[in-house]
Motif scaffolding. Structure first.
Motif, PDB file in Angstrom:
ATOM      1  N   ASN A 172      21.615 -24.113 -40.248  1.00 47.40           N
ATOM      2  CA  ASN A 172      22.773 -23.978 -41.020  1.00 47.40           C
ATOM      3  C   ASN A 172      22.486 -23.567 -42.384  1.00 47.40           C
ATOM      4  O   ASN A 172      22.885 -23.653 -43.542  1.00 47.40           O
ATOM      5  CB  ASN A 172      23.371 -25.457 -41.295  1.00 47.40           C
ATOM      6  N   LEU A 173      21.580 -22.263 -42.412  1.00 49.15           N
ATOM      7  CA  LEU A 173      21.545 -21.346 -43.530  1.00 49.15           C
ATOM      8  C   LEU A 173      22.446 -20.210 -43.701  1.00 49.15           C
ATOM      9  O   LEU A 173      22.416 -19.584 -44.508  1.00 49.15           O
ATOM     10  CB  LEU A 173      19.930 -20.965 -43.587  1.00 49.15           C
ATOM     11  N   GLN A 174      23.218 -20.180 -42.664  1.00 45.73           N
ATOM     12  CA  GLN A 174      24.213 -19.084 -42.630  1.00 45.73           C
ATOM     13  C   GLN A 174      23.627 -17.666 -42.951  1.00 45.73           C
ATOM     14  O   GLN A 174      24.076 -17.228 -43.966  1.00 45.73           O
ATOM     15  CB  GLN A 174      25.347 -19.530 -43.609  1.00 45.73           C
ATOM     16  N   PRO A 175      22.589 -17.422 -42.164  1.00 45.64           N
ATOM     17  CA  PRO A 175      21.959 -15.988 -42.561  1.00 45.64           C
ATOM     18  C   PRO A 175      22.679 -14.843 -42.402  1.00 45.64           C
ATOM     19  O   PRO A 175      23.583 -14.776 -41.393  1.00 45.64           O
ATOM     20  CB  PRO A 175      20.727 -15.758 -41.622  1.00 45.64           C
ATOM     21  N   VAL A 176      22.391 -13.863 -43.261  1.00 48.71           N
ATOM     22  CA  VAL A 176      23.131 -12.580 -43.238  1.00 48.71           C
ATOM     23  C   VAL A 176      21.921 -11.673 -43.019  1.00 48.71           C
ATOM     24  O   VAL A 176      21.038 -11.584 -43.538  1.00 48.71           O
ATOM     25  CB  VAL A 176      23.731 -12.169 -44.566  1.00 48.71           C
ATOM     26  N   VAL A 177      22.018 -10.883 -41.956  1.00 45.91           N
ATOM     27  CA  VAL A 177      20.839  -9.941 -41.437  1.00 45.91           C
ATOM     28  C   VAL A 177      21.561  -8.476 -41.912  1.00 45.91           C
ATOM     29  O   VAL A 177      22.676  -8.067 -41.419  1.00 45.91           O
ATOM     30  CB  VAL A 177      20.365  -9.795 -40.168  1.00 45.91           C
ATOM     31  N   TYR A 178      20.545  -7.709 -42.822  1.00 38.30           N
ATOM     32  CA  TYR A 178      20.876  -6.269 -42.691  1.00 38.30           C
ATOM     33  C   TYR A 178      20.121  -5.666 -41.754  1.00 38.30           C
ATOM     34  O   TYR A 178      18.635  -5.783 -42.086  1.00 38.30           O
ATOM     35  CB  TYR A 178      20.766  -5.831 -44.110  1.00 38.30           C
ATOM     36  N   GLU A 179      20.553  -4.705 -41.118  1.00 35.90           N
ATOM     37  CA  GLU A 179      19.884  -4.251 -39.941  1.00 35.90           C
ATOM     38  C   GLU A 179      18.786  -3.095 -40.220  1.00 35.90           C
ATOM     39  O   GLU A 179      17.796  -3.020 -39.549  1.00 35.90           O
ATOM     40  CB  GLU A 179      20.767  -3.320 -38.795  1.00 35.90           C
ATOM     41  N   GLY A 180      19.087  -2.506 -41.497  1.00 37.96           N
ATOM     42  CA  GLY A 180      18.026  -1.334 -41.932  1.00 37.96           C
ATOM     43  C   GLY A 180      18.176  -0.013 -41.200  1.00 37.96           C
ATOM     44  O   GLY A 180      18.946   0.005 -40.577  1.00 37.96           O
ATOM     45  N   MET A 230      23.612 -14.028 -33.182  1.00 37.95           N
ATOM     46  CA  MET A 230      25.014 -14.065 -33.416  1.00 37.95           C
ATOM     47  C   MET A 230      25.535 -15.343 -32.835  1.00 37.95           C
ATOM     48  O   MET A 230      26.680 -15.586 -33.400  1.00 37.95           O
ATOM     49  CB  MET A 230      25.735 -12.982 -33.021  1.00 37.95           C
ATOM     50  N   ARG A 231      25.261 -15.788 -31.642  1.00 38.20           N
ATOM     51  CA  ARG A 231      25.918 -16.776 -31.203  1.00 38.20           C
ATOM     52  C   ARG A 231      25.861 -18.065 -31.850  1.00 38.20           C
ATOM     53  O   ARG A 231      26.667 -18.844 -32.026  1.00 38.20           O
ATOM     54  CB  ARG A 231      25.032 -17.120 -30.049  1.00 38.20           C
ATOM     55  N   PHE A 232      24.648 -18.183 -32.750  1.00 42.73           N
ATOM     56  CA  PHE A 232      24.574 -19.272 -33.778  1.00 42.73           C
ATOM     57  C   PHE A 232      25.226 -18.834 -35.136  1.00 42.73           C
ATOM     58  O   PHE A 232      25.168 -19.708 -36.273  1.00 42.73           O
ATOM     59  CB  PHE A 232      23.415 -19.814 -33.836  1.00 42.73           C
TER      60      PHE A 232
END
Ligand code: NDP
Length: 332
Positions: free
Chosen positions: A48-56, A93-95
């Motif tokens: 539940n840390l609601q991560p945001v990923v920047y792909e680079g 993304m599923r989570f």
């Protein structure tokens, strides 16, 4: 106004503009989308840390430049690098991971909230940052090398060596990585040529001894690569030039480049401790950097193993370290 004062004032206004960009607040920001970044995202999302990923710069990381991956556990029939990375992305993304295009261009890790600029267009403020920006293999820069990438040219013997079993291959470089790659390949291939530009190896004495003692490794000192040659089926030889300018061709089907890696840590260096070659230093047995709330995983902090599975393992560690860090702050 002289040149310097005008230069300084334009720099200052640029700096001011960069401070006034739209800002977004997130709990957990993950930079990088290789096995480390996506594994960190899977664990962080489930916590539940609601991560945001920047792909680079290279979405999916280094594995997207390889073809078949046969050593990632869980794929008994092998998988291609791009499919493996797509699977990891889908799982993240599923989570609920928010995956975005974009690249971190600068950071400010001075305060308790960490600031990261994305494409110099927006600022993300994050409670925790997980750096998973990876490393980039150095290549010689020859057009023929580019042409045959994935068709005989590789920067990873552990990943691709198996495809050349019983065949003749070459490794370029004279450092520890080149010696490790050459001795690994010598156990699989019929013959391994090492192409070394100076008259000595840079590698440690122990590694030098190892390659010198392997009967199917031939070291070609003072040779440089002029061109890699092949056809539509892939590489079939390499043209070398010696110190006197004489050219010769050797017949090989695999050309392994092992002239070093460049960890993608540049923008973090003002705040994050790195070793002399730029790899981020993490506290032993953890992914903690010297800045509380900033964690590093994958190849940007690992110059020894550099495998997809070890990167994934350290991504998992980073998410767990981040989650525990946030809980400990809440309990203070
Ligand atoms: P290094 O920088 O140590 O060595 C690079 C090698 O590639 C050198 O021999 C260099 O030649 C050669 N080279 C560089 N550019 C070119 C070029 N354009 N054409 C031809 N040859 C070129 O990189 P490594 O990846 O080997 O090692 C990086 C670090 O990681 C080192 O500190 C190493 O000790 C460490 N390491 C440790 C391992 C272990 O302990 N098991 C395993 C792997 C790495 P030249 O010597 O002439 O500059």
């Amino acid at each position: 106004m002289n040149f310097f004062s005008s230069f300084n004032s334009s720099e200052k206004s640029e700096e001011k503009n960069l401070m006034n960009l739209p800002t977004e607040r997130v709990k957990c920001l993950i930079l990088g989308s290789g096995p480390a970044g996506y594994t960190a995202a899977i664990y962080a999302a489930r916590a539940n840390l609601q991560p945001v990923v920047y792909e680079g710069l290279q979405p999916g990381g280094q594995l997207t430049t390889t073809t078949e991956v046969e050593n990632f556990p869980g794929y008994p029939d092998g998988v291609t690098g791009p499919v493996l990375m797509e699977d990891l992305k889908k799982q993240a993304m599923r989570f609920g991971t928010d995956v975005r295009f974009g690249m971190a261009t600068r950071v400010d890790f001075t305060g308790p909230i960490h600031k990261v600029w994305i494409d110099d267009e927006k600022i993300i403020e994050a409670d925790v940052v997980i750096i998973a920006t990876g490393a980039t293999a150095k290549y010689l820069g020859l057009p023929s090398e580019e042409k045959f990438k994935g068709l005989g040219v590789s920067a990873c013997a552990t990943c691709d060596g198996f495809f050349y079993r019983g065949q003749d291959v070459a490794v370029v470089g004279g450092g520890d990585t080149a010696c490790e790659e050459a001795s690994y390949l010598a156990g699989i291939c019929r013959k391994v040529y090492m192409i070394v530009r100076r008259n000595e190896l840079r590698a440690s004495k122990a590694m030098q001894k190892r390659v010198m003692n392997m009967p199917n490794i031939e070291i070609l000192f003072e040779h440089q690569t002029k061109e890699i040659v092949g056809d539509e089926k892939g590489v079939n030889g390499v043209i070398l030039v010696d110190k006197n300018g004489n050219e010769k061709r050797i017949d090989i089907t695999g050309f392994f480049v092992a002239i070093g890696h460049h960890p993608n840590s540049e923008i973090f260096k003002p705040y994050i401790e790195t070793d002399e070659t730029g790899y981020i230093i993490t506290k032993p047995g953890s992914t903690h950097t010297n800045v509380p709330g900033v964690f590093a995983c994958g190849d940007v902090q690992d110059k020894h193993y550099r495998q997809a599975i070890t990167a994934a393992g350290s991504g998992c560690m980073a998410a767990i370290d981040a989650e525990r860090y946030l809980s400990s702050k809440q309990n203070v």
